[in-house]
Write a protein that holds these residues in place. Structure first.
Motif, short mmCIF file in Angstrom:
data_model
loop_
_atom_site.label_atom_id
_atom_site.label_comp_id
_atom_site.label_asym_id
_atom_site.label_seq_id
_atom_site.Cartn_x
_atom_site.Cartn_y
_atom_site.Cartn_z
N LEU A 16 60.95 77.59 89.30
CA LEU A 16 60.65 76.10 89.04
C LEU A 16 60.52 76.15 87.28
O LEU A 16 61.52 74.70 86.43
CB LEU A 16 59.78 75.23 90.29
N THR A 17 59.65 76.26 87.01
CA THR A 17 58.98 75.96 85.65
C THR A 17 60.39 76.26 84.90
O THR A 17 60.97 75.83 83.99
CB THR A 17 57.78 76.93 85.35
N VAL A 18 61.10 77.69 84.98
CA VAL A 18 62.10 78.08 83.91
C VAL A 18 62.90 76.77 84.20
O VAL A 18 63.64 76.42 82.69
CB VAL A 18 62.64 79.24 84.86
N LEU A 19 63.83 76.95 85.08
CA LEU A 19 65.09 76.01 85.79
C LEU A 19 64.29 74.25 85.35
O LEU A 19 65.26 73.89 84.64
CB LEU A 19 64.80 75.61 87.44
N LEU A 20 63.13 73.91 85.24
CA LEU A 20 63.14 72.31 84.86
C LEU A 20 62.89 72.47 83.72
O LEU A 20 63.54 71.58 82.81
CB LEU A 20 61.78 72.65 85.11
N VAL A 21 62.61 73.10 82.38
CA VAL A 21 62.42 73.54 81.27
C VAL A 21 63.62 73.85 80.80
O VAL A 21 64.52 72.76 79.86
CB VAL A 21 61.39 74.86 80.71
N GLY A 22 64.21 74.04 81.04
CA GLY A 22 66.12 74.75 80.40
C GLY A 22 66.53 74.00 80.42
O GLY A 22 67.57 72.80 79.43
N PHE A 23 66.93 72.36 82.05
CA PHE A 23 67.54 71.86 82.17
C PHE A 23 66.96 71.45 80.87
O PHE A 23 67.93 69.74 81.05
CB PHE A 23 67.91 71.87 83.43
#
Length: 276
Positions: A16-23
Motif C-alpha cells: 500500500l505504501t509503495v503504490l500510494l507514494v509512486g502513483f
C-alpha cells in the motif's frame, strides 16, 4: 508458478505504501504540468490525456507484476461502457446541481467564456480523474477493503480524498469535508459496485468537466482557469460554495449523496460490499 513478487512487497502495508507514494507522485506531476499549460489549451489537453493513458498503462503493469493477477479493474473490454456511463452521470449531476443553485438565486451572471479554456479543462480533468481514481480507489480503497471491509475503506479513502483538497488555493475546512462526503463516498461506492475503475473515472471526469470546463466555476478551490461559459455566483456559501466552488454547496452534497446511497445498496444486493 512461483510468486516472483519481492518478499518485502508482499505485506499489505508495504504494498500500500509503495503504490500510494509512486502513483501519488504521478498524480502530482500530471496535475502540475496540465495546470501550468492551461493557458495554451492544446498543451494541457495533450499532456492531460497522455498522462492519463500513461498512468493507466503503468498501473496495469505494476499491479500485474506485484499482485500476480489479471488487472480486471482496468479491463479494456469494459472501458468504453464504464467511462461513457460515468461521464454522462457526472455531467448530469453537476448540471442539476448548477440548475438548483440558479433556481435559488445563486447565479449572478452567465455568459460566454473561452474555447481554449474548455480544451485546457478537458486535459486537466482527464489527468486528474484518472490519477486520483488510481490513487484513492484502485490503490487505497481496494487494498483497505480487501483487509478491513467496505465501510472502513469508504471512510479512510473519503477522509484522505477530502484532505488532499486542502492544498488548493481556495481550500476551506468545510470544502474538504464536503468533498469527502460527496465525492469521496460517491466515487468509493461506485468502485465498490462495479469493481472497475472505469465508471468512477468517468463520473469524476464528467462532474469536474461540467463544473469547470462547461460552466466555468471553481473546482474544489483550485485555480479557476475558466471554461466554455463564464459564471459569476453570488449568495450564501451554503448555496454557492463560496470561494471553494459549488462542491461546497449543500446542494452538491445532496446531489452526490443520493447516488452514493444507491450505489452502496446495489453493491450489498450483489454481494460486492465486503464485511470487515
Amino acid at each position: 508458478m512461483e510468486n516472483s513478487t519481492p518478499g518485502w512487497l508482499r505485506p499489505m502495508w508495504a504494498r500500500l505504501t509503495v503504490l500510494l507514494v509512486g502513483f501519488g507522485a504521478v498524480m502530482a506531476v500530471v496535475g502540475t504540468l496540465t495546470s501550468a499549460l492551461a493557458g495554451t489549451g492544446v498543451g494541457s489537453l495533450v499532456v492531460g490525456i497522455g498522462g492519463a493513458i500513461g498512468a493507466l498503462w503503468l498501473y496495469r503493469k505494476v499491479i500485474g507484476r506485484i499482485e500476480q493477477r489479471p488487472v480486471t479493474e482496468v479491463d479494456r473490454a469494459t472501458a468504453r461502457r464504464g467511462l461513457g456511463r460515468g461521464a454522462l452521470l457526472g455531467l448530469g449531476l453537476f448540471t442539476a446541481t448548477f440548475a438548483l443553485i440558479a433556481m435559488f438565486g445563486g447565479v449572478e451572471s452567465l455568459g460566454w467564456g473561452s474555447a481554449v479554456a474548455f480544451l485546457a479543462a478537458v486535459g486537466i480533468n482527464a489527468g486528474a480523474a484518472v490519477t486520483e481514481e488510481i490513487v484513492f480507489r484502485a490503490v487505497l480503497f481496494r487494498i483497505v477493503q480487501e483487509r478491513w471491509g467496505t465501510p472502513v475503506a469508504l471512510t479512510v479513502s473519503a477522509l484522505l480524498f477530502g484532505l488532499l483538497h486542502l492544498v488548493n488555493d481556495g481550500a476551506t475546512l468545510w470544502g474538504a469535508i464536503a468533498i469527502a462526503i460527496e465525492a469521496g463516498l460517491m466515487l468509493g461506492a461506485a468502485y465498490a459496485l462495479t469493481r472497475s475503475l472505469w465508471f468512477p473515472i468517468g463520473l469524476h471526469f464528467g462532474w469536474n468537466l461540467a463544473e469547470g470546463g462547461l460552466f466555468g466555476t471553481t473546482v474544489s478551490g483550485s485555480t479557476n482557469h475558466g471554461g466554455l461559459l463564464h459564471t459569476v455566483l453570488d449568495g450564501s456559501a451554503a448555496l454557492t460554495g463560496g470561494g471553494f466552488g459549488p462542491e461546497a454547496s449543500v446542494i452538491a452534497i445532496a446531489a452526490c449523496g443520493i447516488p452514493a446511497v444507491l450505489f452502496l445498496r446495489a453493491a450489498r444486493t450483489r454481494n460486492r460490499a465486503l464485511a470487515a
